[in-house]
Write a protein that holds these residues in place. Structure first.
Motif, PDB file in Angstrom:
ATOM      1  N   GLU A   1       0.800  -1.069  -0.034  1.00  0.00           N
ATOM      2  CA  GLU A   1       0.067  -0.112   0.042  1.00  0.00           C
ATOM      3  C   GLU A   1       0.788   1.203   0.089  1.00  0.00           C
ATOM      4  O   GLU A   1       1.664   1.305   0.863  1.00  0.00           O
ATOM      5  N   PHE A   2       0.672   2.311  -1.117  1.00  0.00           N
ATOM      6  CA  PHE A   2       1.287   3.404  -1.044  1.00  0.00           C
ATOM      7  C   PHE A   2       0.584   4.509  -0.402  1.00  0.00           C
ATOM      8  O   PHE A   2      -0.853   4.520  -0.728  1.00  0.00           O
ATOM      9  N   PHE A   3       1.043   5.438   0.159  1.00  0.00           N
ATOM     10  CA  PHE A   3       0.393   6.545   0.909  1.00  0.00           C
ATOM     11  C   PHE A   3       1.018   8.151   0.476  1.00  0.00           C
ATOM     12  O   PHE A   3       1.994   7.941  -0.005  1.00  0.00           O
ATOM     13  N   GLY A   4       0.330   9.053   0.688  1.00  0.00           N
ATOM     14  CA  GLY A   4       0.592  10.320   0.541  1.00  0.00           C
ATOM     15  C   GLY A   4       1.033  10.849  -0.771  1.00  0.00           C
ATOM     16  O   GLY A   4       0.338  10.225  -1.911  1.00  0.00           O
ATOM     17  N   SER A   5       2.298  11.404  -1.070  1.00  0.00           N
ATOM     18  CA  SER A   5       2.652  11.718  -2.424  1.00  0.00           C
ATOM     19  C   SER A   5       2.898  10.528  -3.239  1.00  0.00           C
ATOM     20  O   SER A   5       2.635  10.655  -4.762  1.00  0.00           O
ATOM     21  N   LEU A   6       3.270   9.421  -2.723  1.00  0.00           N
ATOM     22  CA  LEU A   6       3.461   8.128  -3.598  1.00  0.00           C
ATOM     23  C   LEU A   6       2.267   7.614  -4.201  1.00  0.00           C
ATOM     24  O   LEU A   6       2.220   7.252  -5.343  1.00  0.00           O
ATOM     25  N   ALA A   7       1.011   7.798  -3.428  1.00  0.00           N
ATOM     26  CA  ALA A   7      -0.042   7.404  -4.052  1.00  0.00           C
ATOM     27  C   ALA A   7      -0.813   8.389  -4.941  1.00  0.00           C
ATOM     28  O   ALA A   7      -1.424   8.349  -6.102  1.00  0.00           O
ATOM     29  N   LYS A   8      -0.573   9.719  -4.737  1.00  0.00           N
ATOM     30  CA  LYS A   8      -1.465  10.791  -5.423  1.00  0.00           C
ATOM     31  C   LYS A   8      -0.815  11.009  -6.829  1.00  0.00           C
ATOM     32  O   LYS A   8      -1.431  11.427  -7.754  1.00  0.00           O
ATOM     33  N   THR A   9       0.598  10.901  -6.912  1.00  0.00           N
ATOM     34  CA  THR A   9       1.432  10.877  -8.092  1.00  0.00           C
ATOM     35  C   THR A   9       1.696   9.611  -8.680  1.00  0.00           C
ATOM     36  O   THR A   9       2.503   9.403  -9.586  1.00  0.00           O
ATOM     37  N   GLY A  10       1.376   8.448  -8.005  1.00  0.00           N
ATOM     38  CA  GLY A  10       1.841   7.095  -8.347  1.00  0.00           C
ATOM     39  C   GLY A  10       1.789   6.548  -9.683  1.00  0.00           C
ATOM     40  O   GLY A  10       2.539   5.906 -10.074  1.00  0.00           O
ATOM     41  N   ILE A  11       0.397   6.872 -10.171  1.00  0.00           N
ATOM     42  CA  ILE A  11       0.228   6.532 -11.605  1.00  0.00           C
ATOM     43  C   ILE A  11       1.108   7.064 -12.675  1.00  0.00           C
ATOM     44  O   ILE A  11       2.042   6.738 -13.437  1.00  0.00           O
ATOM     45  N   GLY A  12       1.239   8.412 -12.505  1.00  0.00           N
ATOM     46  CA  GLY A  12       2.056   9.281 -13.429  1.00  0.00           C
ATOM     47  C   GLY A  12       3.559   9.025 -13.387  1.00  0.00           C
ATOM     48  O   GLY A  12       4.318   8.969 -14.341  1.00  0.00           O
ATOM     49  N   HIS A  13       3.843   8.623 -12.032  1.00  0.00           N
ATOM     50  CA  HIS A  13       5.477   8.165 -11.715  1.00  0.00           C
ATOM     51  C   HIS A  13       5.718   6.927 -11.906  1.00  0.00           C
ATOM     52  O   HIS A  13       7.079   6.633 -11.613  1.00  0.00           O
ATOM     53  N   GLY A  14       4.809   5.991 -12.259  1.00  0.00           N
ATOM     54  CA  GLY A  14       5.174   4.663 -12.447  1.00  0.00           C
ATOM     55  C   GLY A  14       5.316   3.863 -11.115  1.00  0.00           C
ATOM     56  O   GLY A  14       6.078   2.789 -11.031  1.00  0.00           O
ATOM     57  N   THR A  15       4.828   4.497 -10.072  1.00  0.00           N
ATOM     58  CA  THR A  15       5.079   3.903  -8.636  1.00  0.00           C
ATOM     59  C   THR A  15       4.658   2.379  -8.666  1.00  0.00           C
ATOM     60  O   THR A  15       5.098   1.549  -7.959  1.00  0.00           O
ATOM     61  N   ASP A  16       3.239   2.410  -9.060  1.00  0.00           N
ATOM     62  CA  ASP A  16       2.752   0.846  -8.977  1.00  0.00           C
ATOM     63  C   ASP A  16       3.572   0.005  -9.777  1.00  0.00           C
ATOM     64  O   ASP A  16       3.522  -1.333  -9.471  1.00  0.00           O
ATOM     65  N   ILE A  17       4.229   0.462 -10.951  1.00  0.00           N
ATOM     66  CA  ILE A  17       4.732  -0.356 -11.800  1.00  0.00           C
ATOM     67  C   ILE A  17       6.125  -0.727 -11.034  1.00  0.00           C
ATOM     68  O   ILE A  17       6.475  -2.125 -11.136  1.00  0.00           O
ATOM     69  N   ALA A  18       6.689   0.108 -10.301  1.00  0.00           N
ATOM     70  CA  ALA A  18       7.967  -0.173  -9.694  1.00  0.00           C
ATOM     71  C   ALA A  18       7.764  -1.126  -8.526  1.00  0.00           C
ATOM     72  O   ALA A  18       8.535  -2.107  -8.299  1.00  0.00           O
ATOM     73  N   GLY A  19       6.677  -0.963  -7.991  1.00  0.00           N
ATOM     74  CA  GLY A  19       6.213  -2.058  -6.876  1.00  0.00           C
ATOM     75  C   GLY A  19       6.034  -3.226  -7.358  1.00  0.00           C
ATOM     76  O   GLY A  19       6.673  -4.311  -6.761  1.00  0.00           O
ATOM     77  N   ILE A  20       5.362  -3.568  -8.581  1.00  0.00           N
ATOM     78  CA  ILE A  20       5.163  -4.687  -9.115  1.00  0.00           C
ATOM     79  C   ILE A  20       6.285  -5.577  -9.362  1.00  0.00           C
ATOM     80  O   ILE A  20       6.953  -6.668  -9.060  1.00  0.00           O
ATOM     81  N   LEU A  21       7.218  -4.702 -10.170  1.00  0.00           N
ATOM     82  CA  LEU A  21       8.381  -5.265 -10.753  1.00  0.00           C
ATOM     83  C   LEU A  21       9.479  -5.530  -9.657  1.00  0.00           C
ATOM     84  O   LEU A  21      10.191  -6.747  -9.790  1.00  0.00           O
ATOM     85  N   GLY A  22       9.580  -4.704  -8.761  1.00  0.00           N
ATOM     86  CA  GLY A  22      10.377  -5.045  -7.706  1.00  0.00           C
ATOM     87  C   GLY A  22       9.987  -6.319  -6.972  1.00  0.00           C
ATOM     88  O   GLY A  22      10.831  -6.752  -6.423  1.00  0.00           O
ATOM     89  N   LEU A  23       8.813  -6.423  -6.683  1.00  0.00           N
ATOM     90  CA  LEU A  23       8.273  -7.781  -5.928  1.00  0.00           C
ATOM     91  C   LEU A  23       8.447  -8.895  -6.821  1.00  0.00           C
ATOM     92  O   LEU A  23       8.530  -9.966  -6.454  1.00  0.00           O
TER      93      LEU A  23
END
Length: 475
Positions: A51-73
């Motif tokens: 689960e991502f919170f704060g800035s990571l969540a608010k700009t997560g799609i645009g910054h590829g945060t979700d992709i990073a989490g998936i590929l990192g795991l």
């Protein structure tokens, strides 16, 4: 205070964001290491939740945060992954609802269930917070770990021991600009890079340090070259057109080339070296890098991804349009730029979620200004002065990416940061540092105070500034 190597500040990374892409990716890898340390292997893992919170969540799609989490795991490494395969790998996991966790065990993974973007809550420790949870087959207690992406790909947790590396103390610890000035004076060192080279021996030999700096230079050239040879529209939905390729073509006047080295020879042989022409090349270099960054390309994080075009643009400028050319100058530039970055990391922040864009473009501009001054023959005092001037004129710069994408205004800001760095170096080279009224340490302190007083909307949330002033349809 812990010493930081210059190659922790200037390093190979992947776009589009160091704090929102590389940080979560590093955190996922750290979580896997913790599981293996605590349980011996990942074979007992039944499910993993993130689960991502704060800035990571608010700009997560645009910054590829979700992709990073998936590929990192999934056990992928952003330093080696084929960037052209990223979309396909992520889509396969989404379509199948399954993941090969850590590259070793298949587990269920449903996007939106196992991975969530919590835009309503911010963790207290840092705006870039995330929580990982592993559930085990034997029904034993879940393993839960919080991580915080603090800028430049660096991560922390409340339990520092879970990710802390062995602390290093250099021979001549330089935690402030005043330390650099003092040691250079006491040791009769005339070049800041010579002091940095000695301190870097705490991590590796001088020969290895020089080789790593030249490897960084090669990565920079490769990234710029890719950027000036790609046309089209950047991903994400803003329909931002790539400009570096067209600018490169116009500046070369139709000259052809068949590789990086031949291309760079064409750049250096440009007959028209007017201020306008050189300025256009600087912009071209910066645009090329940040267009690569915006499309999940491999770049050099310096000190962040959002600001990854400044140092390449200034270093390329130095090698194409000044007399300070050659490998020795390239090494000196990178060492000094990296050292200045460590001062901001230790005494303020290099995270836009904490300090706005002054913490990214401002810091990178200060780093580049110092590096350029070093190879132009500047004294230690002039090197520090150049860094101060560059940051002074970035104070208060907000981070307000439209739709959370590292595109508008991020890409152009790198060109502006590069030009400011060169101007700062030129001013410092014509100045007497003993008469300066503002020190580098003072401006770093001012930057941190400004960061603390800045409204949260202007700290990489896409809730203020251009992010809301410009009406753009949903991406």
């Amino acid at each position: 205070m812990e010493s930081i190597s210059v190659f922790e500040i200037i390093k190979v990374g992947i776009g589009p964001s160091s704090s929102h892409t590389m940080g979560p990716w590093n955190a996922a890898a750290a979580f896997i290491r913790i599981i293996k340390r605590e349980r011996g292997s990942v074979q007992q893992v039944k499910e993993v939740f993130l689960e991502f919170f704060g800035s990571l969540a608010k700009t997560g799609i645009g910054h590829g945060t979700d992709i990073a989490g998936i590929l990192g795991l999934s056990g992928e490494d952003f330093k080696t992954i084929d960037t052209a395969q990223i979309d396909g790998k992520v889509q396969k996991i989404k379509d199948s609802g399954k993941m090969i966790f850590a590259g070793e065990k298949e587990i269920p993974f449903i996007y939106g269930h196992h991975l969530k973007l919590n835009m309503e809550e911010t963790l207290e420790y840092h705006p870039n917070g995330m929580i990982f949870r592993a559930v085990f087959e034997d029904g034993s207690e879940d393993l839960v770990q919080d991580f915080y992406s603090v800028g430049g790909g660096f991560i922390q947790s409340r339990e520092k021991k879970s990710i802390q590396k062995f602390s290093v103390r250099t021979l001549y610890p330089c935690h402030h600009g005043a330390d650099i000035q003092r040691y250079c004076s006491e040791l009769n060192i005339h070049h800041v890079s010579d002091l940095v080279l000695v301190n870097e021996e705490s991590w590796r030999s001088k020969e290895e340090t020089k080789a790593q700096a030249l490897s960084i230079w090669q990565q920079i050239k490769e990234c710029v070259y890719k950027g000036v040879n790609k046309e089209g529209v950047l991903p994400g939905g803003l329909n931002v057109s790539r400009r570096a390729a067209g600018l490169n073509r116009r500046l070369l006047g139709g000259k052809t080339y068949s590789g990086i080295d031949e291309w760079f020879e064409r750049v250096m042989d440009a007959k028209v070296k007017s201020f306008t022409n050189v300025s256009n090349w600087i912009s071209c270099f910066a645009l090329a890098v940040n267009e690569e960054n915006a499309s999940f390309g491999r770049i050099v994080t310096a000190p962040t991804n959002g600001a990854s075009g400044v140092i390449p643009a200034v270093l390329m400028y130095s090698q194409a349009f000044t007399e300070a050319v050659g490998e020795e100058n390239i090494i000196r530039f990178i060492l000094v730029a990296g050292e200045i970055g460590t001062l901001f990391k230790k005494n303020a922040t290099i995270s836009a979620a904490m300090g706005g864009c002054q913490a990214e473009i401002g810091v990178s501009s200060a780093m580049a200004a110092a590096g350029l001054t070093e190879i132009l023959g500047g004294t230690p005092g002039q090197v520090l002065m150049a860094a101060e001037i560059a940051m002074e004129h970035h104070l208060g710069l907000t981070c307000d990416p439209i739709r959370g994408l590292v595109q508008i205004p991020c890409i152009e800001r790198n060109s502006m940061g590069a030009i400011k760095a060169i101007t700062a170096a030129n001013i410092a080279m014509q100045s007497d540092p003993s008469k300066a009224r503002v020190s580098l340490d003072a401006v770093i302190q001012s930057m941190w105070e400004t960061a603390q007083g800045m409204n949260e909307r202007f700290k990489e949330t896409s809730e203020g500034g251009l992010a809301i002033a410009v009406n753009v349809p949903e991406c």
